[in-house]
Scaffold this active site. Sequence first.
Site, short mmCIF file in Angstrom:
data_model
loop_
_atom_site.label_atom_id
_atom_site.label_comp_id
_atom_site.label_asym_id
_atom_site.label_seq_id
_atom_site.Cartn_x
_atom_site.Cartn_y
_atom_site.Cartn_z
CG HIS A 67 -0.34 0.37 2.50
ND1 HIS A 67 0.44 -0.50 3.23
CD2 HIS A 67 -0.38 1.52 3.23
CE1 HIS A 67 0.85 0.09 4.32
NE2 HIS A 67 0.37 1.32 4.36
CE LYS A 96 7.28 -2.80 14.70
NZ LYS A 96 8.56 -3.52 14.84
CE LYS A 108 11.72 -8.68 11.05
NZ LYS A 108 11.73 -7.41 11.77
CG ASN A 235 21.01 -2.64 19.84
OD1 ASN A 235 19.98 -2.01 19.86
ND2 ASN A 235 22.17 -2.10 19.53
CB SER A 364 15.19 2.37 9.64
OG SER A 364 16.01 1.44 10.33
#
Length: 472
Positions: A67, A96, A108, A235, A364
């Site tokens: 989308h 998210k 992913k 992390n 990011s």
Amino acid sequence: MTKKTEYSLFDDVCGFVDEAARHMDLHPGLLNQIKQCNSIYKFNFPLRNDDGTYETLTGYRIQHSHHKLPVKGGIRYSEHVNEDEVKGLAALMTYKCALVNIPFGGAKGGVRMDPLKYNANQLERITRRYTSELIKKKFIGPAIDVPAPDYGTGAREMAWIVDTFEAFNPELINAKGCVTGKPLSQHGIEGRNEATGMGVYIGIREAVGVEEDMKELGLTTGLKGKNIIIQGFGNVGYHSALYLREAGAKIVGVAEWNGGIWDEAGIDVKSLKEYQTKNKGFKGYSRGEFIKESKELLIYPCDILVPAALENQITKENASKIQAKIVGEAANGPVTQEASNILLENGVMVIPDMYLNAGGVTVSYFEWLKNLSRVSFGKLEKRYDMEKYRKLMSTIENATGESFTDDEKEGLISGASERDLVISGLEDTMVAAYHSMNKTRKDKNIKSLRTAGFILALERIAISYTDLGIFP
């Protein structure tokens, strides 16, 4: 005997979507389109080992939603990688990004392997071959699909990916934007390393700052004095613990795969991390009690529990034993749908993963923008701001007859660095998203922050489709 149903992360995510859709008026065809994965790429490739033997590895890259393009999502190296896990994680990335208003679709990827069993040369060959497979099928590119680090990967692997992509695309000026989480030398961005952990801290800080919500949980507002248990000390877990402790919280438990530490007096996060790095675990640490079965720490008494390891950690088997008043999902999918319902029934607030660990994708996004613009944040205006503040301070000194100390001048005059700007953008994103999600929860008169988050995400994704005229 009834056969045990295998856990499915993707089905769990779809279940959360269906629950949110019950509070909305969505076209059934649109809802089905939103839930499904647009593209699934599974491939096998050979690895020649140093001793001349060969083995075959399986890789995945799954694009859940187109989308918005490019799609975005990490690459994990783990022996638990499988198609369902990658589908579920890709779907979570879609929701998210929509929730925190980052203009990416979800994706992913991963390779089924144990990265600890391979040396650096083997890992480089695996990463470069994986990248070339993505390039062949156009599953990577700054305008198509932008991977990032995940479990088992880091800046080193991202450097190999961008180098491989540039070798195949020498004419592409924006090639650096094909992947994020890169080292600074490869046009990464200041603040990316700690971004997810800082986002977790900001999200929990905002949650405990709402007085009426904390009153309902029987807690005071603010982080000061709150007892926190962290599961996972990589992390994300480390930086979450670090920032939460600096804000006044007390870290009383830390769990890792090979053991945990419990100390009601409070754990020195930096000291424990140094010990873990040197000794590959917590066993023998001089302070606190070593817990061999570290997963037991999930049910120890605390105010806030932060699972920051892998998915499927809090299930229907242990959810009713959770003593925390707040569960902050720093990992992806650590609480199953059944467990989430149990926690809600028991009056536990769950801050959902789709929101709480969005710090990584937020920064990011800033790195991707930096790569496309080919200009570091703050580069154009920093010196201008410094000179402006210097003149302002000089005016104040002349008007008052008083002088600033050198330290005061240094602190007040220095312009914003790239990291300052990145953290500012991250904080603004996390603060706005939390309060939008919490407002939706209250407006809809529902208990679950997760359901509220999915409602917001679905609204934004639906608009993308309806504005194109694809659905009414």
